[in-house]
Design a protein around this motif. Structure first.
Motif, PDB file in Angstrom:
ATOM      1  N   LYS A  38       0.827  -1.214   0.000  1.00 15.29           N
ATOM      2  CA  LYS A  38       0.000   0.000   0.000  1.00 15.29           C
ATOM      3  C   LYS A  38       0.857   1.256   0.000  1.00 15.29           C
ATOM      4  O   LYS A  38       0.488   2.276  -0.585  1.00 15.29           O
ATOM      5  CB  LYS A  38      -0.918  -0.006   1.216  1.00 15.29           C
ATOM      6  CG  LYS A  38      -1.969  -1.105   1.192  1.00 15.29           C
ATOM      7  CD  LYS A  38      -2.792  -1.116   2.482  1.00 15.29           C
ATOM      8  CE  LYS A  38      -3.824  -2.239   2.456  1.00 15.29           C
ATOM      9  NZ  LYS A  38      -4.607  -2.291   3.711  1.00 15.29           N
ATOM     10  N   SER A  72       2.996   1.136  -3.672  1.00 22.65           N
ATOM     11  CA  SER A  72       2.249   0.987  -4.915  1.00 22.65           C
ATOM     12  C   SER A  72       0.906   1.701  -4.808  1.00 22.65           C
ATOM     13  O   SER A  72      -0.074   1.125  -4.330  1.00 22.65           O
ATOM     14  CB  SER A  72       2.024  -0.499  -5.221  1.00 22.65           C
ATOM     15  OG  SER A  72       1.316  -0.663  -6.428  1.00 22.65           O
ATOM     16  N   GLY A  90      -2.629   2.687  -5.310  1.00 16.60           N
ATOM     17  CA  GLY A  90      -3.664   1.888  -5.957  1.00 16.60           C
ATOM     18  C   GLY A  90      -3.400   0.414  -5.874  1.00 16.60           C
ATOM     19  O   GLY A  90      -4.146  -0.391  -6.433  1.00 16.60           O
ATOM     20  N   GLY A  91      -2.310   0.024  -5.173  1.00 19.16           N
ATOM     21  CA  GLY A  91      -1.950  -1.386  -5.091  1.00 19.16           C
ATOM     22  C   GLY A  91      -2.852  -2.210  -4.209  1.00 19.16           C
ATOM     23  O   GLY A  91      -2.796  -3.426  -4.220  1.00 19.16           O
ATOM     24  N   SER A  92      -3.717  -1.539  -3.439  1.00 21.37           N
ATOM     25  CA  SER A  92      -4.638  -2.281  -2.570  1.00 21.37           C
ATOM     26  C   SER A  92      -5.922  -2.596  -3.296  1.00 21.37           C
ATOM     27  O   SER A  92      -6.999  -2.578  -2.729  1.00 21.37           O
ATOM     28  CB  SER A  92      -4.937  -1.461  -1.308  1.00 21.37           C
ATOM     29  OG  SER A  92      -5.446  -0.185  -1.641  1.00 21.37           O
ATOM     30  N   ASN A  93      -5.806  -2.880  -4.585  1.00 17.75           N
ATOM     31  CA  ASN A  93      -6.965  -3.218  -5.407  1.00 17.75           C
ATOM     32  C   ASN A  93      -7.584  -4.523  -4.929  1.00 17.75           C
ATOM     33  O   ASN A  93      -6.964  -5.563  -4.950  1.00 17.75           O
ATOM     34  CB  ASN A  93      -6.518  -3.365  -6.868  1.00 17.75           C
ATOM     35  CG  ASN A  93      -7.658  -3.810  -7.768  1.00 17.75           C
ATOM     36  OD1 ASN A  93      -8.817  -3.586  -7.447  1.00 17.75           O
ATOM     37  ND2 ASN A  93      -7.318  -4.433  -8.874  1.00 17.75           N
ATOM     38  N   SER A 134      -6.817  -3.483 -13.602  1.00 15.78           N
ATOM     39  CA  SER A 134      -6.856  -2.078 -13.227  1.00 15.78           C
ATOM     40  C   SER A 134      -7.102  -1.215 -14.449  1.00 15.78           C
ATOM     41  O   SER A 134      -6.625  -1.467 -15.552  1.00 15.78           O
ATOM     42  CB  SER A 134      -5.523  -1.695 -12.571  1.00 15.78           C
ATOM     43  OG  SER A 134      -5.455  -0.301 -12.387  1.00 15.78           O
ATOM     44  N   LYS A 179      -4.055   0.050 -16.386  1.00 12.54           N
ATOM     45  CA  LYS A 179      -3.097  -0.874 -16.981  1.00 12.54           C
ATOM     46  C   LYS A 179      -2.840  -0.556 -18.441  1.00 12.54           C
ATOM     47  O   LYS A 179      -3.750  -0.226 -19.188  1.00 12.54           O
ATOM     48  CB  LYS A 179      -3.613  -2.315 -16.849  1.00 12.54           C
ATOM     49  CG  LYS A 179      -2.569  -3.345 -17.185  1.00 12.54           C
ATOM     50  CD  LYS A 179      -3.090  -4.749 -17.000  1.00 12.54           C
ATOM     51  CE  LYS A 179      -3.776  -5.229 -18.268  1.00 12.54           C
ATOM     52  NZ  LYS A 179      -4.068  -6.678 -18.231  1.00 12.54           N
ATOM     53  N   ALA A 229       2.765  -3.680 -12.240  1.00 11.95           N
ATOM     54  CA  ALA A 229       2.086  -3.305 -11.007  1.00 11.95           C
ATOM     55  C   ALA A 229       2.114  -4.440 -10.000  1.00 11.95           C
ATOM     56  O   ALA A 229       2.160  -5.618 -10.355  1.00 11.95           O
ATOM     57  CB  ALA A 229       0.642  -2.914 -11.318  1.00 11.95           C
ATOM     58  N   GLU A 269      -0.220  -5.623  -6.770  1.00  7.61           N
ATOM     59  CA  GLU A 269      -1.518  -5.343  -6.182  1.00  7.61           C
ATOM     60  C   GLU A 269      -1.892  -6.390  -5.139  1.00  7.61           C
ATOM     61  O   GLU A 269      -1.384  -7.516  -5.149  1.00  7.61           O
ATOM     62  CB  GLU A 269      -2.608  -5.337  -7.260  1.00  7.61           C
ATOM     63  CG  GLU A 269      -2.428  -4.271  -8.323  1.00  7.61           C
ATOM     64  CD  GLU A 269      -3.497  -4.354  -9.393  1.00  7.61           C
ATOM     65  OE1 GLU A 269      -3.744  -3.327 -10.048  1.00  7.61           O
ATOM     66  OE2 GLU A 269      -4.088  -5.437  -9.568  1.00  7.61           O
ATOM     67  N   GLN A 276      -4.924  -8.631  -4.167  1.00 10.88           N
ATOM     68  CA  GLN A 276      -6.131  -9.164  -4.781  1.00 10.88           C
ATOM     69  C   GLN A 276      -6.551 -10.449  -4.067  1.00 10.88           C
ATOM     70  O   GLN A 276      -5.745 -11.078  -3.381  1.00 10.88           O
ATOM     71  CB  GLN A 276      -5.909  -9.466  -6.266  1.00 10.88           C
ATOM     72  CG  GLN A 276      -5.764  -8.252  -7.150  1.00 10.88           C
ATOM     73  CD  GLN A 276      -5.806  -8.628  -8.622  1.00 10.88           C
ATOM     74  OE1 GLN A 276      -6.067  -9.764  -8.985  1.00 10.88           O
ATOM     75  NE2 GLN A 276      -5.545  -7.651  -9.468  1.00 10.88           N
TER      76      GLN A 276
END
Length: 667
Positions: free
Chosen positions: A308, A311, A313-316, A324, A327, A333, A335, A337
């Motif tokens: 988090k 990255s 937005g990495g906590s998608n 994403s 992308k 990236a 993430e 998930q």
């Protein structure tokens, strides 16, 4: 001596200070070549040192014989100032094993004299990055030349008594040694004096500050005043301290941390963290999830926070299969998930990922017909037709992919699979696809096991002889060409896995994925045969399984593949016989060398059990037991693996060896 977590930066600065040179190599890293965590940690260190323009030599090593041989090659190299051992070294006394005389490497000051004991500097230092426990106390407390990078366990209260016992024992033994030359008349006088000791004298503890390199390399601690003790008292104290150390060494072996996470702590201390280094740390930690689940569970929240942080937005938390919106073709990236205890879901079909999952196999008993029927009923209950479930994940209906976490959450409780859904780490390679950390680890494991060759071609006579590793053939203490060629192949496989860690080597990664599919099918087939033929025997204190034939027998010449099968079997046993947490001894015949590769696996709690409720970790007692039984029986046993619970036994010695193990009471 040792460095705690807060002192990692100091260790790094020491290495940089002695190794930074544009013209010559002053740094060598010895790394365990069958250890993914060590592989990732070394990759991280390599990237870091190269960024500082430090030349280094990386030497992958299988066992202790190779370590000794390779060190002998650089022993006389006066420019090699720093040697890092990654993934091993914590068990053995490095100075004794490598025949190192610290006096040869002491740096004298300008006046020709050395500094004080606690400030002695050496022209060569060893740094140990190893999460195996127990520590060898000579490395930890008995040498300033050997420097252990500890994860905090040394400062734990549980090791305080052991540290004190070690330091006191050295002083007492030195005192005993000094008095061995005393004349007979003096000894008689002391004997007479011993008889006059009062209870008050025995119970009195007098402490002084001691400045002694061997017994106190990390600073001044308080130790007992030996001048007030009689010889009888000293011998009593020696016995007590020896008992303390014996209990520490005999308690069993385990892993306490991820080496990659320790290196990441170093990177954090010096401000060098980035997404690629974090990804390598995640891979190293994930590689421990199967056998050391508690370590991964403890590290996961920390790694999650780092994703988090690094990255955006990495906590998608979108469903698997959704990409994403940001992308593009160049996206790399990392993430968070939804992830699953399933086998290579994104590179297989939904049905196969369930069918070949260790977790699902253990829970549903898929090795028998009733288990398969339960699996089919489960898909029907979820509303997923079998023909759809058997489609490749890439071509599967996107609506099912998006809804899969919800579908699983609603239906799997009935089958005991409620823990199958979890959060995980997923890396995206632009439009080329994505892969979870657990899938990446499966691919790396397969590359370490079989390398370039097609797994179907693996046999006792096919050892990938074309791979280059000129040093391997000269390693001492190997038994025949088969062992040399096998080691040669493993080192080659290490470098292939090393290349797979690069973001632009997708083709190598895909090869590893295909190898992993084949290996897992072979593990499943062998495991089913073992269970159907009831090849697992209960020998009072452990389970025993001996493999002597079968089409895939040659695969189990590799310790990693043998452990893969052992983990499959012991996870199934933990579910079917939950009340009997017994260890497993798994042996596989190598017909070419007439030996058995034998692995001792500690018992396993069923997956899904709250590890936090378990008061004590399960330790592996086979390391000590194997060594003691080998000495007692005179069996021809070779213990030349950094995983000391894996040994090689001559074919004719296996039966008496196991019989003695059963009756020993050491497990």
């Amino acid at each position: 001596m040792y460095y705690g977590l807060k002192d990692y930066g100091k260790a790094y600065n020491e290495i940089i200070g002695t190794a930074a040179s544009p013209s010559s190599c002053h740094l060598c890293i010895f790394v365990s070549c069958l250890n993914i965590d060590a592989l990732c940690a070394t990759k991280m260190l390599s990237t870091l040192f190269k960024k500082q323009l430090v030349q280094l030599q990386i030497v992958p090593i299988f066992g202790y014989a190779e370590l000794k041989w390779h060190y002998d090659q650089i022993r006389e190299n006066s420019t090699m100032n720093s040697i890092i051992l990654v993934g091993f070294g914590g068990f053995i006394d490095i100075e004794s094993f490598l025949n190192i005389d610290p006096q040869e490497f002491i740096i004298e000051d300008d006046g020709g004299t050395t500094t004080t004991e606690n400030e002695v500097k050496y022209s060569r230092n060893f740094y140990i990055l190893d999460s195996h426990r127990p520590w060898n106390l000579d490395n930890l407390f008995g040498s300033n030349m050997i420097k252990c990078l500890d994860d905090g366990s040394v400062e734990d209260d549980s090791l305080t008594a052991v540290k004190n016992a070690y330091q006191q024992l050295l002083l007492l033994e030195d005192k005993e040694g000094n008095e061995s030359d005393v004349s007979n008349s003096d000894e008689e006088g002391e004997t007479e004096q011993d008889g006059e000791i009062t209870d008050e004298d025995e119970n009195e503890d007098v402490y002084i500050n001691v400045n002694n390199k061997r017994s106190n390399p990390n600073g001044n601690n308080e130790v007992k005043d030996l001048s007030t003790m009689s010889r009888k008292q000293r011998r009593k104290e020696i016995h007590l301290y020896e008992t303390t150390l014996e209990e520490y060494y005999s308690q069993g072996t385990t892993l306490v941390n991820s080496i990659s996470s320790q290196v990441y702590s170093l990177l954090s201390a010096i401000g060098e963290t980035n997404l690629q280094q974090l990804w390598l740390t995640i891979l190293g930690a994930t590689s421990l999830d199967t056998e050391y689940t508690a370590i991964y569970q403890r590290l996961f929240p920390i790694l999650q926070d780092e994703v988090k942080r690094l990255s955006p937005g990495g906590s998608n938390t979108s469903n698997v299969g959704q990409n994403s919106a940001l992308k593009n073709a160049d996206t790399l990236a990392l993430e968070l998930q939804p992830d699953y205890y399933l086998f290579l879901l994104r590179y297989s079909s939904l049905y196969d990922s369930f069918y070949y999952s260790n977790y699902v196999n253990a829970k549903l008993s898929l090795w028998n017909e009733n288990g398969k029927k339960r699996l089919h009923k489960m898909f029907a209950r979820m509303g997923i037709p079998l023909n759809v479930a058997k489609e490749s994940w890439i071509y599967m209906d996107n609506s099912i992919k998006r809804q899969l976490p919800t579908i699983l959450d609603r239906n799997l409780d009935k089958y005991g699979l409620q823990d199958i859904l979890r959060d995980g780490f997923v890396k995206t390679f632009g439009y080329r696809g994505m892969i979870s950390a657990s899938e990446f680890v499966e691919a790396l494991n397969a590359l370490l096991e079989v390398g370039q060759v097609n797994p179907t071609e693996v046999s006792g006579n096919n050892n990938n002889d074309n791979e280059e590793n000129p040093d391997a053939d000269d390693v001492e203490n190997t038994t025949g060409n088969e062992n040399k060629l096998e080691r040669k192949k493993w080192v080659s496989n290490f470098w292939l896995s090393w290349d797979a860690l690069d973001t632009n080597k997708i083709d190598i990664l895909k090869r590893g994925i295909e190898h992993a599919k084949y290996l897992q099918r072979s593990i499943f087939d062998t495991g089913v045969t073992v269970l159907e033929k009831k090849l697992i025997k209960h020998l009072r204190i452990y389970r025993l399984c001996v493999l002597q034939d079968g089409p895939d027998l040659a695969l189990y010449e590799n310790p990693l593949t043998l452990l893969r099968l052992g983990n499959w079997l012991i996870e199934c046993c933990s579910e079917t016989e939950e009340k009997q947490l017994l260890p497993l001894v798994l042996a596989s015949l190598n017909e070419a060398t007439e030996t058995y590769l034998v692995a001792g696996l500690s018992p396993r709690y069923p997956r899904g059990l709250d590890i936090a409720t378990v008061k004590k970790p399960i330790l592996n007692n086979f390391s000590m037991a194997f060594q003691q039984i080998a000495e007692q029986t005179g069996a021809q046993v070779r213990i030349d693996n950094f995983e000391s619970s894996i040994i090689e036994v001559q074919r004719e010695d296996l039966s008496p060896f196991l019989e003695k193990l059963t009756l020993s009471g050491l497990l």
